[in-house]
Write an enzyme that holds these catalytic residues in place. Structure first.
Site, PDB file in Angstrom:
ATOM      1  N   LYS A  35       0.840  -1.203   0.000  1.00 41.57           N
ATOM      2  CA  LYS A  35       0.000   0.000   0.000  1.00 41.57           C
ATOM      3  C   LYS A  35       0.875   1.252   0.000  1.00 41.57           C
ATOM      4  O   LYS A  35       0.596   2.213  -0.734  1.00 41.57           O
ATOM      5  CB  LYS A  35      -0.921   0.006   1.217  1.00 41.57           C
ATOM      6  CG  LYS A  35      -1.855   1.211   1.274  1.00 41.57           C
ATOM      7  CD  LYS A  35      -2.702   1.213   2.537  1.00 41.57           C
ATOM      8  CE  LYS A  35      -3.744   0.103   2.513  1.00 41.57           C
ATOM      9  NZ  LYS A  35      -4.676   0.216   3.676  1.00 41.57           N
ATOM     10  N   LYS A 207     -19.376  10.647  18.720  1.00 41.92           N
ATOM     11  CA  LYS A 207     -19.203  10.009  17.415  1.00 41.92           C
ATOM     12  C   LYS A 207     -20.276   8.958  17.163  1.00 41.92           C
ATOM     13  O   LYS A 207     -20.906   8.931  16.094  1.00 41.92           O
ATOM     14  CB  LYS A 207     -17.808   9.384  17.331  1.00 41.92           C
ATOM     15  CG  LYS A 207     -17.591   8.462  16.137  1.00 41.92           C
ATOM     16  CD  LYS A 207     -17.761   9.184  14.817  1.00 41.92           C
ATOM     17  CE  LYS A 207     -17.499   8.234  13.644  1.00 41.92           C
ATOM     18  NZ  LYS A 207     -17.684   8.888  12.349  1.00 41.92           N
ATOM     19  N   LEU A 253     -33.696  11.954   4.724  1.00 38.44           N
ATOM     20  CA  LEU A 253     -35.102  11.593   4.566  1.00 38.44           C
ATOM     21  C   LEU A 253     -35.384  11.190   3.122  1.00 38.44           C
ATOM     22  O   LEU A 253     -36.383  11.590   2.538  1.00 38.44           O
ATOM     23  CB  LEU A 253     -36.004  12.758   4.982  1.00 38.44           C
ATOM     24  CG  LEU A 253     -36.060  13.073   6.477  1.00 38.44           C
ATOM     25  CD1 LEU A 253     -36.990  14.260   6.745  1.00 38.44           C
ATOM     26  CD2 LEU A 253     -36.538  11.849   7.283  1.00 38.44           C
ATOM     27  N   GLY A 256     -35.070   4.559   0.421  1.00 38.20           N
ATOM     28  CA  GLY A 256     -34.201   3.743  -0.403  1.00 38.20           C
ATOM     29  C   GLY A 256     -34.099   2.324   0.121  1.00 38.20           C
ATOM     30  O   GLY A 256     -34.932   1.889   0.929  1.00 38.20           O
ATOM     31  N   CYS A 263     -19.480   2.937   8.156  1.00 43.71           N
ATOM     32  CA  CYS A 263     -19.760   3.576   9.449  1.00 43.71           C
ATOM     33  C   CYS A 263     -21.094   3.170  10.069  1.00 43.71           C
ATOM     34  O   CYS A 263     -21.123   2.568  11.143  1.00 43.71           O
ATOM     35  CB  CYS A 263     -19.710   5.097   9.280  1.00 43.71           C
ATOM     36  SG  CYS A 263     -18.079   5.742   8.862  1.00 43.71           S
TER      37      CYS A 263
END
Length: 437
Positions: A35, A207, A253, A256, A263
């Site tokens: 990486k 968080k 709002l 879907g 997350c």
């Protein structure tokens, strides 16, 4: 200031690049040599709009570098950010903190002078206390202050979110940690941006709460959409009607197929587990997690219903595979459950995504991949719009209708106005919107 960023994944790379763009000297550290070599060659490990340009500019100007050598990287640094993964732990759903704790111990062993060790990874309440115990037991001879600085980055808009955030949250337990973080974020604070200093555990809770609340809104409007389907109401009008209420707001709002990504799924689950551990169960969040998981497979059943109740022997085209547009992230994407539901029902599946195909290949080995949206649709018995990439918002529906073996369009993101697809001979199914008579 000199900063070391431990971890060069999504959060670490974006944060490191943006810090260097503020003028700080940043080195991103990762154990994965391949990486680091790719980054040094200008190859990004993730797709994020604008990231490659920022990385290239700051590498060229000498403010950003990459390394596998932790010792050299933190030498002379004033702050070290831990930005490693905290995936859901197999078996119980708790956040796996092994990478965080390992990084903390490595940093402490490599430290040559005072440091502020900042947890950037998303971690449960109390993690900072354990990080502090680890670093102080490892190196009692050096002043190592531990702070929490959670990130609030949306994939696909991470650069904008980092440079123009709503707020910066810093959990500190010492004046030195406060001073160092204030200096790091001074370029943003000069513009009047709120910098919220709280206790470390409070920052960790902020968080999780910040991720759980949008997940609640998404799941709420999805269930309202189901009720709209049953009653003939229009969920988009409902969302607008309630979103104009300033107590509610319009964000998150949009009905879907359910939320996904790196997350919301893992953080809502981790918050549920934290509540259970502290005998303070979060029933609303528990329900959100359950409803969202079920909804994704339900979207597969919605496609099957649109095809007359059976897809055995049929080919279904999926447009969009990533969990949202402008990212190549396939983690917890609704497409994964939708594909499995269709395969279980005997269908063949063909998929196309502008950026996510390489990521999808290892997760969806049993489907065919197309080179474009129209190649994906050709000969299929139905097409489902799963991710609302911009290039899917203005498809030539007349051409789509001619390419399909059967004229069925299932719009799981409500991209097209009700009635438009029917003008091209398509049988159109959306979410929570009545068909025009």
């Amino acid at each position: 200031m000199r900063i070391a960023m431990i971890g060069s994944g999504y959060v670490g790379l974006v944060s490191g690049a943006c810090f260097s763009d503020f003028g700080h000297s940043v080195v991103c550290v990762d154990r994965d040599r391949s990486k680091i070599e790719a980054l040094e060659a200008g190859e990004m490990p993730i797709y994020e709009p604008g990231l490659k340009q920022i990385v290239e500019r700051n590498v060229r100007d000498g403010r950003l570098s990459f390394s596998t050598d932790l010792q050299t990287s933190i030498d002379g640094a004033e702050a070290v950010f831990i930005a490693v993964g905290t995936p859901s732990r197999r078996g119980d759903g708790h956040a796996d903190l092994s990478y965080v704790y390992s990084a903390a111990a490595d940093v402490a062993r490599a430290a040559t002078g005072p440091l502020v060790v900042v947890t950037k990874s998303t971690v449960p309440v109390g993690t900072g206390d354990e990080v502090e115990r680890i670093v102080r037991e490892t190196r009692p001879d050096i002043q190592l202050d531990v702070a929490s600085n959670p990130e609030f980055l949306r994939e696909g808009a991470a650069i904008e979110d980092f440079k123009h955030p709503d707020r910066i949250v810093a959990g500190v337990e010492s004046e030195r940690a406060r001073e160092v973080l204030s200096a790091i974020y001074r370029p943003l604070a000069l513009n009047g941006l709120p910098m919220v200093f709280v206790e470390r555990r409070t920052a960790e809770m902020i968080k999780y709460a910040a991720n759980a609340f949008p997940a609640v809104k998404i799941t709420f409007i999805n269930e309202i959409a189901d009720l709209c389907d049953a009653t003939g109401a229009n969920v988009q009008d409902v969302a607008r009607g309630i979103g104009l209420d300033r107590r509610i707001g319009s964000k998150f709002l949009h009905a879907g197929p359910g939320y996904g990504g790196s997350c919301f799924p893992k953080d809502t689950l981790a918050l549920v587990k934290t509540g259970q551990d502290y005998a303070a169960p979060l029933r609303i969040v528990e329900t959100v997690v359950s409803v969202n998981d079920q909804r994704k497979r339900a979207m597969g059943r919605k496609i099957i219903a649109a095809c007359g109740g059976s897809v055995r022997g049929k080919t279904i085209a999926l447009l969009g595979l990533t969990f949202k547009p402008n990212t190549d992230d396939m983690r917890e994407a609704p497409s994964l459950a939708i594909v499995q539901a269709l395969l279980d029902a005997g269908a063949s599946v063909r998929g196309y995504d502008p950026e996510g195909i390489e990521q999808a290949k290892s997760l969806l080995p049993d489907i065919e991949f197309a080179a474009s949206a129209y190649d994906c649709v050709k000969g299929a018995h139905a097409v489902a719009l799963v991710t609302e990439w911009d290039e899917f918002r203005a498809l030539d529906l007349g051409h789509v209708s001619k390419l399909l073996a059967e004229p069925v369009l299932v719009d799981l993101r409500n991209v097209y106005p009700v009635g438009e697809a029917e003008r091209y001979g398509l049988r159109y199914v959306s979410i929570g919107r009545p068909r025009q008579s």
